[in-house]
Motif scaffolding. Structure first.
Motif, PDB file in Angstrom:
ATOM      1  N   ALA A  23      71.154  40.273  45.795  1.00  0.00           N
ATOM      2  CA  ALA A  23      70.825  39.561  47.022  1.00  0.00           C
ATOM      3  C   ALA A  23      70.059  38.300  46.645  1.00  0.00           C
ATOM      4  O   ALA A  23      69.607  38.145  45.506  1.00  0.00           O
ATOM      5  N   LEU A  24      69.930  37.402  47.605  1.00  0.00           N
ATOM      6  CA  LEU A  24      69.207  36.152  47.372  1.00  0.00           C
ATOM      7  C   LEU A  24      68.154  35.964  48.450  1.00  0.00           C
ATOM      8  O   LEU A  24      68.380  36.305  49.622  1.00  0.00           O
ATOM      9  N   LEU A  25      67.015  35.418  48.039  1.00  0.00           N
ATOM     10  CA  LEU A  25      65.938  35.081  48.965  1.00  0.00           C
ATOM     11  C   LEU A  25      65.453  33.688  48.613  1.00  0.00           C
ATOM     12  O   LEU A  25      65.146  33.407  47.455  1.00  0.00           O
ATOM     13  N   GLY A  26      65.413  32.809  49.609  1.00  0.00           N
ATOM     14  CA  GLY A  26      64.919  31.462  49.382  1.00  0.00           C
ATOM     15  C   GLY A  26      63.900  31.068  50.428  1.00  0.00           C
ATOM     16  O   GLY A  26      64.026  31.417  51.603  1.00  0.00           O
ATOM     17  N   LEU A  71      67.653  26.576  51.205  1.00  0.00           N
ATOM     18  CA  LEU A  71      68.861  25.760  51.170  1.00  0.00           C
ATOM     19  C   LEU A  71      69.628  26.001  49.873  1.00  0.00           C
ATOM     20  O   LEU A  71      70.862  26.134  49.873  1.00  0.00           O
ATOM     21  N   VAL A  72      68.914  26.067  48.760  1.00  0.00           N
ATOM     22  CA  VAL A  72      69.562  26.296  47.467  1.00  0.00           C
ATOM     23  C   VAL A  72      70.146  27.706  47.416  1.00  0.00           C
ATOM     24  O   VAL A  72      71.293  27.894  46.991  1.00  0.00           O
ATOM     25  N   ALA A  73      69.383  28.697  47.873  1.00  0.00           N
ATOM     26  CA  ALA A  73      69.870  30.081  47.854  1.00  0.00           C
ATOM     27  C   ALA A  73      71.137  30.231  48.679  1.00  0.00           C
ATOM     28  O   ALA A  73      72.101  30.899  48.260  1.00  0.00           O
ATOM     29  N   ALA A  95      74.696  31.282  47.149  1.00  0.00           N
ATOM     30  CA  ALA A  95      75.386  32.469  47.660  1.00  0.00           C
ATOM     31  C   ALA A  95      76.833  32.146  48.004  1.00  0.00           C
ATOM     32  O   ALA A  95      77.753  32.923  47.713  1.00  0.00           O
ATOM     33  N   ARG A  96      77.060  30.999  48.631  1.00  0.00           N
ATOM     34  CA  ARG A  96      78.440  30.588  48.940  1.00  0.00           C
ATOM     35  C   ARG A  96      79.237  30.350  47.663  1.00  0.00           C
ATOM     36  O   ARG A  96      80.412  30.726  47.569  1.00  0.00           O
ATOM     37  N   ALA A 128      73.313  40.674  50.529  1.00  0.00           N
ATOM     38  CA  ALA A 128      72.582  40.104  51.659  1.00  0.00           C
ATOM     39  C   ALA A 128      71.912  38.817  51.220  1.00  0.00           C
ATOM     40  O   ALA A 128      71.789  38.535  50.018  1.00  0.00           O
ATOM     41  N   CYS A 129      71.467  38.051  52.194  1.00  0.00           N
ATOM     42  CA  CYS A 129      70.780  36.795  51.923  1.00  0.00           C
ATOM     43  C   CYS A 129      69.597  36.674  52.885  1.00  0.00           C
ATOM     44  O   CYS A 129      69.740  36.924  54.087  1.00  0.00           O
ATOM     45  N   VAL A 130      68.431  36.316  52.357  1.00  0.00           N
ATOM     46  CA  VAL A 130      67.219  36.136  53.151  1.00  0.00           C
ATOM     47  C   VAL A 130      66.822  34.667  53.086  1.00  0.00           C
ATOM     48  O   VAL A 130      66.577  34.131  51.999  1.00  0.00           O
ATOM     49  N   LEU A 131      66.772  34.013  54.240  1.00  0.00           N
ATOM     50  CA  LEU A 131      66.445  32.587  54.319  1.00  0.00           C
ATOM     51  C   LEU A 131      65.134  32.434  55.082  1.00  0.00           C
ATOM     52  O   LEU A 131      65.024  32.868  56.229  1.00  0.00           O
ATOM     53  N   ALA A 132      64.153  31.806  54.452  1.00  0.00           N
ATOM     54  CA  ALA A 132      62.819  31.722  55.046  1.00  0.00           C
ATOM     55  C   ALA A 132      62.349  30.281  55.159  1.00  0.00           C
ATOM     56  O   ALA A 132      62.517  29.471  54.244  1.00  0.00           O
TER      57      ALA A 132
END
Length: 251
Positions: A90-93, A99-101, A105-106, A116-120
């Motif tokens: 998974a990725l968290l940014g 934006l980079v995460a 991921a794409r 999953a992806c977590v964008l903060a």
């Protein structure tokens, strides 16, 4: 507890967990570095292992050149991650890191889509009025003080001040020519996170990230300001763990 380790020049693992089921790649905010995720790495349950991304031009990679733009940075990080995403990940940014995460991921979805992806803490790009973040030196100083009270003492030292401002400016400049496209979207679940006192984005605006995926989107507002990953502490770790466990189980 195992000692932290480096994996290539790109990743710092604060708490190695060789039997973990999910690798969580974490992308820092503008001017930030991998140790920003040390507490998160310790707080997450044993089945989740944090791999914090070591951005070029700072810390142990001070001599590495900065990327010219977001696309180049995404290309570099994606290439570095490819050998390590054969299983669940998974990725968290956070802030610029979101934006980079998202774009990494794409990039990696054709190889092995993330769990999953977590964008903060980042305003969705379709709401930007020009590149995000401050521009002039004084604007940057004021912004840094508004999001991190601990930085005031560091900025009082001329050499450290110059170094910090140089790194932050280089990171913010990545977005100068960024052209966002929602297509192709992610297919994995996405969680949006924002601090209740974040001066740069609020919960309603963060819901705009629902456009980032054809999968389910959810949102949480937590205590804290712009650096919500650090500010929310144990609650943040529990929120991320619950999200990843639910989505990993569904997958």
């Amino acid at each position: 507890m195992a000692s932290p380790m480096l994996v290539t020049e790109w990743f710092w693992v604060p708490v190695p967990r060789p039997n973990a089921e999910i690798r969580l790649f974490c992308f820092p905010h503008a001017g930030g570095d991998a140790p920003a995720f040390a507490d998160l790495g310790r707080a997450l349950p044993p089945d989740i292992e944090v791999w914090a991304v070591r951005m070029p031009g700072r810390g142990g990679r001070f001599t590495a050149p900065h990327a010219a733009d977001v696309d180049e940075l995404v290309h570099w990080v994606s290439a570095a991650m490819r050998p390590f995403v054969s299983g669940r990940y998974a990725l968290l940014g956070q802030s610029l890191g979101a934006l980079v995460a998202y774009n990494v991921a794409r990039e990696l979805s054709s190889l092995n889509p993330p769990t999953a992806c977590v964008l903060a803490a980042l305003l969705p790009p379709h709401l930007w009025h020009g590149p995000p973040g401050p521009t002039g030196p004084q604007d940057v100083v004021g912004f840094l003080r508004s999001i991190d009270e601990t930085v005031t003492e560091v900025l009082a030292h001329p050499d450290l001040r110059a170094l910090i401002l140089s790194v932050v400016h280089a990171d913010l400049n990545l977005c100068q020519n960024y052209l966002h496209q929602w297509e192709p979207p992610l297919s994995c679940p996405v969680l949006g996170l924002v601090g209740a006192d974040d001066p740069t984005v609020n919960g309603d605006q963060m819901t705009g990230w629902a456009r980032s995926t054809t999968g389910p989107f959810s949102m949480r507002v937590l205590s804290g300001g712009h650096l919500v990953v650090q500010a929310a502490g144990a609650l943040l770790a529990q929120t991320v763990a619950d999200f990843l466990h639910t989505r990993a189980g569904a997958a």
